[in-house]
Write an enzyme that holds these catalytic residues in place. Structure first.
Site, PDB file in Angstrom:
ATOM      1  N   TYR A  31     -41.027  60.823  13.579  1.00  9.64           N
ATOM      2  CA  TYR A  31     -40.737  62.164  13.070  1.00  9.64           C
ATOM      3  C   TYR A  31     -40.750  63.197  14.182  1.00  9.64           C
ATOM      4  CZ  TYR A  31     -45.623  63.628  13.550  1.00  9.64           C
ATOM      5  OH  TYR A  31     -46.848  63.976  14.065  1.00  9.64           O
ATOM      6  N   LYS A 144     -43.958  59.098  18.498  1.00 15.07           N
ATOM      7  CA  LYS A 144     -44.342  60.042  17.431  1.00 15.07           C
ATOM      8  C   LYS A 144     -44.154  59.340  16.085  1.00 15.07           C
ATOM      9  CE  LYS A 144     -44.512  65.025  16.779  1.00 15.07           C
ATOM     10  NZ  LYS A 144     -45.908  65.247  17.231  1.00 15.07           N
ATOM     11  N   GLU A 176     -56.145  63.551  24.173  1.00 16.93           N
ATOM     12  CA  GLU A 176     -55.363  64.648  23.591  1.00 16.93           C
ATOM     13  C   GLU A 176     -56.056  65.103  22.319  1.00 16.93           C
ATOM     14  OE1 GLU A 176     -51.433  63.571  22.112  1.00 16.93           O
ATOM     15  OE2 GLU A 176     -52.084  61.536  21.610  1.00 16.93           O
ATOM     16  N   LEU A 200     -49.127  61.518  23.310  1.00 21.11           N
ATOM     17  CA  LEU A 200     -47.772  61.916  22.964  1.00 21.11           C
ATOM     18  C   LEU A 200     -47.406  63.032  23.950  1.00 21.11           C
ATOM     19  CD1 LEU A 200     -45.751  63.910  21.155  1.00 21.11           C
ATOM     20  CD2 LEU A 200     -45.482  61.426  20.944  1.00 21.11           C
TER      21      LEU A 200
END
Ligand SMILES: *Cc1c(COP(=O)(O)O)cnc(C)c1O
Length: 294
Positions: A31, A144, A176, A200
């Site tokens: 996505y 993702k 992250e 990501l």
């Protein structure tokens, strides 16, 4: 709301989503979230390129070109009359009877919509609290993926502790946020995790690296530990919706003076200068010079 599905723009009652869609059954898809500022898509091409990359990494072949995707995203914004908000697009491997291996003949299913979503002005101004969480996700965080269980669990753990975002730590190293990238500033050097399979590679992360270069702020894409993070002078996280959010505490310990730092403010100001037009609480206002919610 107007949705896009498989070549058509539809209202929700006309949306036909199968219970056998592999996105629904396995989270077998990818996505993107694209920000809209004052009716204009921000860094849309970069997001759509990453959508195609994520799809390729899970071996879903999409039939759309970047330009076609851009047109769809723009029509979603226009049909839904989005001023400040975001466009959500997901692609799944398609519909097939439940079996783990790829179906032989499934056709990818792409769905998109657009929603109004105000900028988080208060938190951009005041800063956020983070809670460290063990990173128990898989090892392909560069995709993702629709599979967000690890991220969802982490975000909730942060919320349960009165924090706005989780800070993933794997093997003692800061990776992250649950839906954001993180940066630390120490002695004038900006540190962030290298873009590899543990994170990501955010579009906002890339924008911040470009801004840092423009401002001649030295950058090191290096791993650092949680205790090093706690010793940073400044800390912030980035994402499409969170923009550049200052972090004032991690695990209830203040970062620097426990208020958003001057370099973070400088980056926020430079970021805002790139936004098509600054929009505050639904009204188009002149851009202000002193940072987000001032
Ligand atoms: C989407 C996402 C980000 C931020 O990416 P942006 O392109 O800046 O929105 C960071 N980490 C994870 C896990 C994400 O899903």
């Amino acid at each position: 709301m107007i949705y896009f599905k498989d070549g058509e723009f539809l209202t929700e009652d006309k949306l036909n989503v199968s219970v056998n869609d592999r996105g629904y059954v396995f989270g077998d898809g990818v996505y993107e979230v694209i920000k809209v500022y004052d009716g204009a898509l921000y860094t849309a091409r970069e997001h759509l390129e990453r959508l195609l990359e994520s799809a390729e990494k899970i071996r879903v072949s999409m039939s759309y070109t970047i330009d076609e995707l851009l047109e769809i995203a723009q029509k979603l914004q226009a049909d839904n009359q989005i001023s400040v908000g975001h466009i959500y697009i997901q692609v799944t491997r398609g519909v097939a009877p439940r079996a783990h291996q790829f179906p032989e003949d499934s056709v990818p299913v792409m769905i998109g919509y657009a929603v109004e979503n105000a900028r988080p002005l208060e938190i951009l101004q005041q800063g956020a609290a983070m809670k460290s969480v063990e990173d128990v996700r898989w090892l392909r965080c560069d995709i993702k993926s629709l599979n967000l269980l690890g991220n969802v669990m982490a975000k909730q753990e942060a919320f349960d502790h009165g924090c706005q975002e989780a800070l993933f730590v794997r093997d003692g190293l800061v990776r992250e946020g649950s839906s954001s990238n993180v940066f630390g500033m120490k002695d004038g050097i900006l540190y962030t995790h290298p873009a590899n399979n543990f994170i990501l590679n955010g579009i906002t992360r890339r924008v911040v690296l470009q801004i840092a270069e423009n401002l001649a702020i030295p950058v090191k894409e290096e791993e650092f530990t949680l205790s090093q993070a706690l010793q940073m002078d400044e800390f912030f996280y980035t994402s499409t919706n969170a923009e550049i959010t200052p972090v004032v505490t991690i695990d209830q310990q203040p970062i620097g003076q426990g208020v958003p730092g001057p370099l973070t403010r400088k980056l926020q100001t430079a970021f805002e200068a790139q936004i098509p037009k600054l929009v505050v609480a639904g009204d188009t206002k002149e851009r202000e010079a002193n940072g987000p919610a001032s």
